[in-house]
Design a protein around this motif. Structure first.
Motif, PDB file in Angstrom:
ATOM      1  N   LEU A 252       0.830  -1.204   0.000  1.00  9.92           N
ATOM      2  CA  LEU A 252       0.000   0.000   0.000  1.00  9.92           C
ATOM      3  C   LEU A 252       0.866   1.257   0.000  1.00  9.92           C
ATOM      4  O   LEU A 252       1.948   1.283   0.595  1.00  9.92           O
ATOM      5  CB  LEU A 252      -0.915   0.023   1.231  1.00  9.92           C
ATOM      6  CG  LEU A 252      -1.880  -1.146   1.393  1.00  9.92           C
ATOM      7  CD1 LEU A 252      -2.781  -0.916   2.605  1.00  9.92           C
ATOM      8  CD2 LEU A 252      -2.718  -1.361   0.137  1.00  9.92           C
ATOM      9  N   ALA A 253       0.374   2.310  -0.646  1.00 11.46           N
ATOM     10  CA  ALA A 253       1.110   3.573  -0.685  1.00 11.46           C
ATOM     11  C   ALA A 253       1.069   4.273   0.663  1.00 11.46           C
ATOM     12  O   ALA A 253       2.038   4.924   1.066  1.00 11.46           O
ATOM     13  CB  ALA A 253       0.538   4.483  -1.764  1.00 11.46           C
ATOM     14  N   TYR A 254      -0.073   4.171   1.360  1.00 14.09           N
ATOM     15  CA  TYR A 254      -0.195   4.779   2.686  1.00 14.09           C
ATOM     16  C   TYR A 254      -1.459   4.270   3.365  1.00 14.09           C
ATOM     17  O   TYR A 254      -2.368   3.728   2.720  1.00 14.09           O
ATOM     18  CB  TYR A 254      -0.233   6.316   2.609  1.00 14.09           C
ATOM     19  CG  TYR A 254      -1.355   6.887   1.772  1.00 14.09           C
ATOM     20  CD1 TYR A 254      -2.603   7.160   2.325  1.00 14.09           C
ATOM     21  CD2 TYR A 254      -1.170   7.166   0.413  1.00 14.09           C
ATOM     22  CE1 TYR A 254      -3.632   7.679   1.560  1.00 14.09           C
ATOM     23  CE2 TYR A 254      -2.196   7.687  -0.353  1.00 14.09           C
ATOM     24  CZ  TYR A 254      -3.428   7.946   0.219  1.00 14.09           C
ATOM     25  OH  TYR A 254      -4.438   8.451  -0.552  1.00 14.09           O
ATOM     26  N   VAL A 255      -1.499   4.446   4.669  1.00 14.94           N
ATOM     27  CA  VAL A 255      -2.691   4.215   5.484  1.00 14.94           C
ATOM     28  C   VAL A 255      -3.090   5.574   6.046  1.00 14.94           C
ATOM     29  O   VAL A 255      -2.295   6.232   6.714  1.00 14.94           O
ATOM     30  CB  VAL A 255      -2.416   3.221   6.634  1.00 14.94           C
ATOM     31  CG1 VAL A 255      -3.631   3.130   7.553  1.00 14.94           C
ATOM     32  CG2 VAL A 255      -2.047   1.853   6.083  1.00 14.94           C
ATOM     33  N   GLU A 256      -4.315   5.991   5.752  1.00 17.48           N
ATOM     34  CA  GLU A 256      -4.760   7.319   6.178  1.00 17.48           C
ATOM     35  C   GLU A 256      -5.526   7.251   7.498  1.00 17.48           C
ATOM     36  O   GLU A 256      -6.400   6.407   7.668  1.00 17.48           O
ATOM     37  CB  GLU A 256      -5.638   7.949   5.096  1.00 17.48           C
ATOM     38  CG  GLU A 256      -6.025   9.390   5.395  1.00 17.48           C
ATOM     39  CD  GLU A 256      -6.497  10.138   4.162  1.00 17.48           C
ATOM     40  OE1 GLU A 256      -7.080  11.230   4.314  1.00 17.48           O
ATOM     41  OE2 GLU A 256      -6.282   9.639   3.031  1.00 17.48           O
ATOM     42  N   GLN A 257      -5.165   8.153   8.398  1.00 15.54           N
ATOM     43  CA  GLN A 257      -5.801   8.335   9.704  1.00 15.54           C
ATOM     44  C   GLN A 257      -6.146   7.001  10.364  1.00 15.54           C
ATOM     45  O   GLN A 257      -7.306   6.674  10.591  1.00 15.54           O
ATOM     46  CB  GLN A 257      -7.060   9.195   9.575  1.00 15.54           C
ATOM     47  CG  GLN A 257      -7.497   9.820  10.888  1.00 15.54           C
ATOM     48  CD  GLN A 257      -6.491  10.805  11.448  1.00 15.54           C
ATOM     49  OE1 GLN A 257      -5.925  11.613  10.727  1.00 15.54           O
ATOM     50  NE2 GLN A 257      -6.253  10.744  12.748  1.00 15.54           N
ATOM     51  N   PRO A 258      -5.124   6.211  10.716  1.00 18.91           N
ATOM     52  CA  PRO A 258      -5.403   4.896  11.302  1.00 18.91           C
ATOM     53  C   PRO A 258      -6.038   4.959  12.691  1.00 18.91           C
ATOM     54  O   PRO A 258      -6.796   4.067  13.060  1.00 18.91           O
ATOM     55  CB  PRO A 258      -4.025   4.240  11.350  1.00 18.91           C
ATOM     56  CG  PRO A 258      -3.060   5.391  11.358  1.00 18.91           C
ATOM     57  CD  PRO A 258      -3.688   6.459  10.522  1.00 18.91           C
ATOM     58  N   ILE A 259      -5.698   5.990  13.482  1.00 17.34           N
ATOM     59  CA  ILE A 259      -6.230   6.113  14.839  1.00 17.34           C
ATOM     60  C   ILE A 259      -6.893   7.477  14.985  1.00 17.34           C
ATOM     61  O   ILE A 259      -6.661   8.376  14.179  1.00 17.34           O
ATOM     62  CB  ILE A 259      -5.123   5.923  15.902  1.00 17.34           C
ATOM     63  CG1 ILE A 259      -4.042   7.005  15.773  1.00 17.34           C
ATOM     64  CG2 ILE A 259      -4.504   4.532  15.775  1.00 17.34           C
ATOM     65  CD1 ILE A 259      -2.979   6.938  16.862  1.00 17.34           C
ATOM     66  N   PRO A 260      -7.720   7.654  16.024  1.00 14.37           N
ATOM     67  CA  PRO A 260      -8.419   8.930  16.176  1.00 14.37           C
ATOM     68  C   PRO A 260      -7.462  10.106  16.333  1.00 14.37           C
ATOM     69  O   PRO A 260      -6.335   9.974  16.827  1.00 14.37           O
ATOM     70  CB  PRO A 260      -9.256   8.730  17.447  1.00 14.37           C
ATOM     71  CG  PRO A 260      -9.417   7.256  17.570  1.00 14.37           C
ATOM     72  CD  PRO A 260      -8.146   6.662  17.039  1.00 14.37           C
ATOM     73  N   ALA A 261      -7.932  11.271  15.915  1.00 17.15           N
ATOM     74  CA  ALA A 261      -7.156  12.497  16.089  1.00 17.15           C
ATOM     75  C   ALA A 261      -7.096  12.867  17.567  1.00 17.15           C
ATOM     76  O   ALA A 261      -7.943  12.463  18.365  1.00 17.15           O
ATOM     77  CB  ALA A 261      -7.794  13.628  15.295  1.00 17.15           C
ATOM     78  N   GLY A 262      -6.071  13.639  17.915  1.00 15.33           N
ATOM     79  CA  GLY A 262      -5.999  14.185  19.269  1.00 15.33           C
ATOM     80  C   GLY A 262      -4.844  13.673  20.097  1.00 15.33           C
ATOM     81  O   GLY A 262      -4.309  14.416  20.931  1.00 15.33           O
TER      82      GLY A 262
END
Length: 367
Positions: A215-225
């Motif tokens: 995969l090229a990338y994994v986007e936002q795997p975990i919640p923000a903050g």
């Protein structure tokens, strides 16, 4: 002195039946609803901007609150002022929501670059390149539609595809990705967007299992903050990370630049408040050595065109500019999609046309 007419329109936009916006954070979204701010002087178009309003899942602001705010705030602004003066006044309005700020800011930047007689990207200090490379998004849906849509995108020259995951169990996501890789081959770039629906432990385990799929990338795997958790994950991950929900304000941008977390920052007008903040954020992040993606919120031609100009000005590592592709009833035109890119004309400002007869008038005034 020219008389200026200011109008606010609303539009409801729909994709072709095979394209259905559905992510782990948005749920099923059958309609895109947008506001359009239009300025005319003596019958000539001066400026036009737009923003999508049914994005509460991103901004936390209910759609009707956004519409009410627009109809309350817009009549109070001094629309007979010069556009640059108006922009300075709006920048000082600290109580504006990010959505209404984006609407006004984009409109004024369109007007300023039209007055200068140059495409918006040139006004921003960039170079007009005729468009920008973009990915396409594969939203949640049944497996047969997923494969058919992916093949159709590849046939049109779009070989950068992002799969939305996290709606159901990971094992199904993994099977769907493996099938995409098997069906499409190694010549297609695949990535996933989790929309923050994994825990840190789940992300570590699942990224390891995703690694063989290249995969090229994994986007936002975990919640923000939780910046510390994101930094740990980014430094251990075997797949590059992209941050979207984590970059939801200029404060987030500054924190990411300070920490220099090794991830791609996904900046959007709807999150940051328009063209000006996106360009400011992009330059700050690039100066900190952080790669960029410029994107949009599945929006129509007007808002997507603004994002395209920001991309041409900033030259990010990646573009996510597919929003207007496949819409059936967009009240604006001027973007075309082919060969892995979105193309735009070199007219002044946004370089697009808004057709007011195809939208609903909500409010107007003449000064």
């Amino acid at each position: 002195m020219a008389r200026r007419r200011v109008r606010l329109f609303m539009g409801e936009l729909h994709y072709r039946p095979e394209i259905r916006l559905h992510t782990a954070s948005s749920g099923d979204v059958p309609t895109l609803r947008e506001l359009y701010l239009v300025l005319d002087e003596d019958g000539q178009r001066v400026a036009c901007g737009a923003v999508r309003t049914n994005v509460e899942y991103l901004t936390g602001i209910p759609e009707m609150t956004v519409r009410d705010e627009a109809q309350h705030v817009l009549p109070l602004l001094p629309w007979d002022a010069q556009l640059e003066e108006l922009r300075a006044i709006v920048e000082q309005q600290r109580d504006l929501s990010v959505t209404i700020r984006a609407l006004i800011d984009t409109t004024l930047f369109d007007g300023l670059s039209r007055c200068a007689g140059v495409p918006l990207c040139v006004y921003l200090g960039g170079r007009f390149t005729g468009g920008y490379a973009t990915n396409q998004s594969l939203f949640w849906g049944d497996d047969a539609t997923l494969i058919d849509l992916a093949r159709a995108y590849v046939a049109r020259g779009f070989a950068d595809l992002k799969l939305r995951v996290g709606v159901e169990d990971f094992e199904r996501d993994l099977r769907r990705l493996a099938r995409l890789r098997n069906e499409l081959g190694d010549g297609v770039t695949l990535s996933v967007d989790v929309n923050g629906h994994w825990s840190e432990r789940e992300a570590e385990e699942r990224i390891e299992r995703l690694t063989p799929l290249d995969l090229a990338y994994v986007e936002q795997p975990i919640p923000a903050g939780d910046w510390d958790a994101m930094a740990r994950l980014a430094r251990r991950s075997t797949i590059p990370l992209t941050l979207d929900e984590s970059v939801a304000s200029m404060g987030d941008v500054r924190e990411l630049a300070r920490r220099r977390i090794p991830a791609i920052a996904h900046v959007k007008l709807a999150k940051l408040g328009g063209v000006g903040p996106v360009v400011e954020a992009g330059r700050l992040l690039k100066a900190a050595g952080i790669e960029l993606m410029v994107g949009q919120m599945n929006e129509g031609t007007v808002a997507t065109a603004a994002a395209v100009h920001c991309a041409m000005a900033l030259q990010p590592h990646r573009g996510e500019l597919y929003g207007a592709d496949g819409l059936l009833d967009d009240p604006a035109n001027g973007l075309t999609y082919s060969s892995g890119a979105v193309e735009i004309g070199n007219g002044p400002g946004l370089g697009i046309a808004f057709h007011e007869q195809d939208a609903e008038l909500l409010w107007e005034m003449t000064v």
